[in-house]
Structures are given as C-alpha cells and as structure tokens.
Design an enzyme around this catalytic site. Structure first.
Site, short mmCIF file in Angstrom:
data_model
loop_
_atom_site.label_atom_id
_atom_site.label_comp_id
_atom_site.label_asym_id
_atom_site.label_seq_id
_atom_site.Cartn_x
_atom_site.Cartn_y
_atom_site.Cartn_z
N THR A 298 131.07 37.87 53.57
CA THR A 298 132.42 38.09 53.92
C THR A 298 133.34 37.31 53.21
O THR A 298 134.51 37.92 52.81
CB THR A 298 132.33 38.25 55.39
OG1 THR A 298 131.27 38.88 55.91
CG2 THR A 298 133.68 38.83 56.07
N ASP A 472 131.96 45.07 52.11
CA ASP A 472 132.24 43.81 51.59
C ASP A 472 131.24 43.15 50.67
O ASP A 472 131.24 42.44 49.76
CB ASP A 472 132.63 42.66 52.78
CG ASP A 472 131.60 42.50 53.92
OD1 ASP A 472 130.58 43.29 53.80
OD2 ASP A 472 131.48 41.91 54.64
#
Ligand code: GP9
Ligand code: MN
Length: 631
Positions: A298, A472
């Site tokens: 992330t 992501d």
C-alpha cells in the site's frame, strides 16, 4: 563445567530478570498494544529477553567482578532511559521513537512545553530494576578475588541467547510473516521483537540509508535528468488544464485486481458499481493498467502516485527514506493553492505514514483518531469501508476548496473477512479460502464506493471534483494459483499469467466530461502523477519523474514492474522469459532485449534518486541542479 556456580553470576541473573519483568509490566501498563490472542501475549512477554541476555551478558567479557557489575549497572540505566523515553514519547505522540524523529526538531516543539505535564514522580518506578541491581550489588557477598569467566561458559551462554532470539523471531514470523523484510509498522515491530531489538533494527536501517546519502552527490543526477528529459511525452493539448481548479479525490482501492471486474463469480456480478462506471460517459477506464509496487505494498502505491518514482526493491521506502527531499504531488498541489490531505482509518504510524507525510508535504492526515470506530462498525483490519466513506464525506465537506484528498480503503485486505450482514454474495468454491472470500470483500468495497458517490452528490462536492480510483497491488498471491486457475478456467497459471494478473483497475471519473471511454493503453501507477497534474493544468516538464501522461499521444505501451518484469503491447517478460503478449507463447528473447535494458535502467535511476536523496540537489522550479554544498 566445575567452576560454574550460580552464585557467581547472581547479579547478572537478577539484572536480567529485573529488567525483563519490568519491561513486560511496562508493555502492559504504559502502551496500548492490541493483543489478539494468547500467542501474541506470549511473544510480547518473551521479546525483551534475547536482547537483555546479550546486553547484560557482555559483562561476562570483563575480567573483574567490579567491572562486570559496572557494566551491568550502566546497561540497566541506559535501557531504563530508552524504555522510559519511549513511554514519555508514547504518552504524547502515541508512537515509538525512531531515529529520524530525534533529528526532526519540529516534533519536539510542542513536547517541550508539556514535559511537566507528562512526567511525574511515579515515573521513578520505570527505573526500579536499576535500584534492585544496586541493592543486589551492595548486599550480595562479593567473591573477593578477581576471576574471569571461562570461555566455554560464555559460549554456552551466548548460544542460549541466540536460541531465545531465534525462538522469538520464529514465533513473530508465524504471527506476522515478512515482519522484518517489509517492516510495516513500528507498533508491530515492538510488539513482536521488543523495544530494545526494535531500536537496534531501526539504527541499522537508518544508518544504512544515511551512509548511502552521505556518499551521494548532485552530479549523479545529470544522467538521470537527461534520461527523464529524453523520455518525456508531450502533453495532450486538449486535456491539459481542462479541469483546472477542481477538487481532486484519489481513492486507493485495497488489493483490487482487474480480473474481478466485468466478471462474475458463479453467476454473481462482483463489481456492479465499478462495472457501471466502465460504460459511463464521464469515466475513463484504463483496462491495461498495472501496479508497480514491491514489498511496501500500500505504501509503495502511495509513494509511486505521489512521486512517479519506484519504491525500493527491499523494505518499504516509507520507512527507510522518510527523511528524503521529494517533490510530491501533494507538495505541487499545495503550491497551487490546494488543501492536501489523506484519509485512512488506521494508526498513523502504520507504514510510517505520520513521518512520511511530512516529507511529502501532505498538510493533513485524518488517521484513526478522526473516525468513530467501534465493534459494530469494524471488521478485519478496522473500520469498514462503508462507514469509512460516510464519515470521510463529512470530513471532506469541512475542508477548504479546492482540495486534494487521498483515501485508502481497508476492508478488502487479506484475510478478507466480513461480518455476516455485509456478505452480499456467497463464497467461491475453490481450495483457497482466501480467494473464496476475496469476491465477497471486493463486492462489499464496490458497494462502499457506490455509497461514497451518493454522499459526494448529497454534499454538493460531486460536480466540482475529479475522482481517481485505482487498485494498490495484488490481493491474491501466487500461493493461490490452483484456485485462480480454476476460477479463470485455465489448466495452470504460468509466469505470463501471473504478470498479467498484476493488472489493477484505474478509473478517472470526471463528472460532466461526457467524453469517457475505455482506454487500453499499457500503463502503470507511475503514470498517475503526470496524468492527474496535467488534467489540473499543472506543468510537470521539470519534474524528476519516470511516468508519463496517459492521455498523451506519445505515451508508450510499456510498464515496468519493481522486480524487472514488464508488459508491453507485444510482449510480457517474466522469469527471464519473453512471452508473446497475445498468445502467451514463449518467443525469442531478442524481442524483449531492448526493454529489459530500459527496465533495468529506470529501476536503477529511481533507486539512485532515493538512496542518494538526490532531489535535495534539484530545483524543480527551474529544472537546475543545485550546487552540492547546499543542504
Ligand atoms: C494499512 C493498509 C494495508 O494501513 O494500508 O497495508 P498493506 O498491508 O496492504 O500494505
Ligand atoms: Mn494494500
């Protein structure tokens, strides 16, 4: 072993026990770790031991009892100061000390005035082990003559210490795989390897970075700059500045891969809302877009978006280089009158975001403390996406405009668990529980996005915003290949398939644009920054960025993965094999050769910029190199 008798080492044993027990008590009374199970409690309990065995054990190398005792007392004082320093820091910042924080004086501005408030007399208890050791040294009868410790005793002792360390690391690895390689969160590190080991680890990481930084100089930037300039893609005049002044909302969609879009699972549509956007007149959907993240997951996606540079091949750049100079998208938008913020309902220290966002010049971080999180509205990693978006919409509405706000979802995260009431479709039926549940959490996230769009309309924020959404990183790893093959109706998943499965959706939704369509150019997260900034009319021609505007006619169909794999319109390169993009068949490596070299070069340039902190030598306003002496 004849000469080895307990009483000889009683001070050492008392010291280890006293500091160990004290630390264990401090963990439970002065920090708020959330401990999910008995194993985590056990790890927390034993984690100070290995370090204490080493630190106090070094006393065994001294020849006299006096010197040994001095070492032990000195060590206990030092460790107490370190532990207490963390307690005091935690009271104020709810975080553990990391080296860069000690050098960022701005952090202590506020602290200075309130030291008196956060310290009190009871705090002497944090030094109780020192007092116990002093008493022991005073009252335990001396052995008189000096004796030194036998080598084999020492060896046995340190083997024991090592064994304890490995037991600790082994248990931590089972609880939190890749804890050290990914180093995601200070709290998790302290919880798993203990404060003292954590500080050693932190010193190691930080000193490695600063050594590379110290050796770098601005001249290294010349070559990179030439490459970046030569590879610029001319802006699309029709699109440049077309949406100047609009609010920018970027939603980073946790673990969302492209394969679930426009697809069903046993007859159930997985992403009805996103699918409706694909055909929406105000949406550009990029169907051939890839994540470029590494171990920083992330945080790498965030990093790439903000800087149009790669994360690192080891660890997470959010941790290792949070003190660097950057020229982030938030900084640029800030300079252009935008209010910049991130909304994410997790601890601020996760991925070192609190530190990194300062370097990225993000003006505000709405972390978990800004949200109402309780047992009812949370699952898995925390606040569910629907209440997250509902509460975020309220926060958005209060922000000054124009704003750039980045939101990071959380529910669609491994292990993909949901409460019964949020399951909108059944599980899949493969041998992988992970993949089976994934469809359900994706379905839930899709619903949350729909809710969010409604909220934006209700709040009057919709028409004047651009909404960018992208996945992501992958959610389903190669460990689930068998189940994936079943779902995709293939015999097996080859490295070619795995590379293409790294495709994540990208939506650029511009209310009122009317020109939306599906774009199948090959692109990656690196391209987000120039693409977005150009829509808002912000020039990036002097920026040290490796991506290119996806709306540019000169944008090349070429996306590089962090590990050197790549995808073009003709080829897929993975595991040192060149595949035909259309058929998946192996082809002669010659076709891939020129790209292999360019992929290596771009990765190397990106690493150079980060490891050498080279942007401190660069003036992004003028595109000139600053003289080395500056900064
Ligand atoms: C945590 C969330 C998850 O805040 O962003 O990070 P990940 O494990 O996906 O990298
Ligand atoms: Mn993620």
């Amino acid at each position: 072993m004849k000469s080895w008798k307990w009483p000889k080492h009683s001070i050492l044993i008392i010291a280890i026990l006293a500091t160990w027990i004290k630390t264990a008590i401090v963990y439970r009374t002065s920090f708020e770790f959330d401990l999910e199970n008995g194993m985590q409690k056990f790890i927390l309990f034993i984690n100070p031991l290995s370090f204490l065995l080493f630190a106090y054990g070094l006393s065994l190398f001294f020849k006299t009892e006096k010197a040994r005792n001095r070492w032990i007392i000195g060590t206990s004082i030092l460790l107490s100061i370190v532990l207490f320093g963390n307690v005091a820091f935690y009271r104020f910042f709810n975080d553990f000390i990391t080296l860069p924080v000690l050098f960022q004086t701005s952090n202590f501005g506020e602290l200075g005035t309130s030291v008196a408030e956060i310290l009190n007399l009871k705090d002497l208890l944090y030094f109780i082990d020192v007092f116990i050791i002093l008493i022991a040294v005073k009252y335990i009868p001396k052995l008189g003559s000096s004796y030194s410790v036998r080598k084999n005793v020492r060896r046995a002792y340190f083997v024991l210490a090592l064994a304890v360390l490995f037991l600790n690391l082994g248990l931590a690895e089972t609880e939190r795989p890749q804890l050290l390689t990914r180093s995601f969160d200070r709290e998790l590190l302290v919880k798993n390897i203990g404060t003292y080991n954590y500080h050693l680890y932190d010193i190691y990481i930080q000193s490695k970075s600063s050594a590379q930084r110290a050796l770098a100089d601005g001249s290294e930037l010349v070559e990179v700059d030439n490459y970046v300039q030569a590879n610029q893609a001319a802006v699309n005049e029709d699109m440049f500045g077309k949406y100047k002044g609009r609010n920018l909302i970027v939603i980073q969609l946790e673990s969302l891969q492209n394969f679930v879009l426009q697809n069903d699972m046993n007859g159930y549509e997985v992403t009805p809302f996103l699918n409706s956007l694909i055909h929406d007149k105000d949406t550009y959907y990029f169907s051939n877009f890839y994540h470029q993240t590494g171990l920083g997951k992330t945080s790498d996606a965030e990093f790439i978006l903000e800087n149009s540079l790669f994360g690192l091949d080891r660890g997470a750049v959010f941790f290792t280089h949070s003190g660097n100079t950057f020229n982030s998208m938030s900084e640029k938008l800030g300079k252009n009158g935008y209010y910049t913020s991130v909304m994410h309902a997790n601890n601020k220290s996760f991925w070192n975001r609190d530190m990194m966002y300062q370097s990225l010049k993000m003006q505000k971080f709405y972390d978990i403390t800004y949200y109402d999180v309780n047992d009812e509205n949370s699952v898995n990693w925390g606040l569910k996406d629907i209440p997250f978006f509902e509460q975020s919409a309220d926060l958005l509405a209060e922000q000054p405009q124009p704003f750039y706000t980045r939101m990071i979802t959380l529910t669609n995260h491994f292990p993909f668990t949901l409460d019964e009431e949020d399951k909108m479709i059944p599980e899949y039926n493969s041998n992988s529980g992970t993949l089976n549940r994934y469809f359900q959490t994706v379905r839930y996230m899709d619903e949350a996005l729909k809710v969010f769009f409604e909220e934006l309309k209700e709040k009057g924020l919709y028409d004047n915003s651009i909404i960018v959404m992208y996945g992501d990183h992958y959610g389903i790893s190669e460990n689930h290949n068998k189940a994936m093959a079943q779902y995709l109706g293939k015999d097996e998943i080859t490295p070619y398939d795995t590379a293409l499965l790294q495709s994540v959706p990208l939506f650029i939704h511009i209310p009122g644009s009317g020109d939306g369509h599906v774009i199948d150019k090959v692109g990656g997260q690196m391209d987000l920054r120039p693409t977005i900034l150009h829509l808002l009319g912000i020039d990036t021609s002097n920026d040290m960025q490796l991506g290119a505007d996806l709306f540019s006619d000169e944008h090349e169909d070429f996306v590089i993965f962090r590990d050197g794999r790549f995808v073009t319109d003709k080829y897929v390169y993975a595991e040192e094999t060149c595949y035909d993009r259309a058929t998946g068949e192996e082809v002669d490596i010659q076709g891939c050769k020129p790209y292999i070299e360019r992929a290596q070069k771009e990765l190397e340039y990106s690493d150079k910029i980060i490891n050498g902190d080279l942007l401190r030598f660069y003036d992004e306003e003028t595109g000139n190199l600053l003289s080395d002496a500056v900064k």
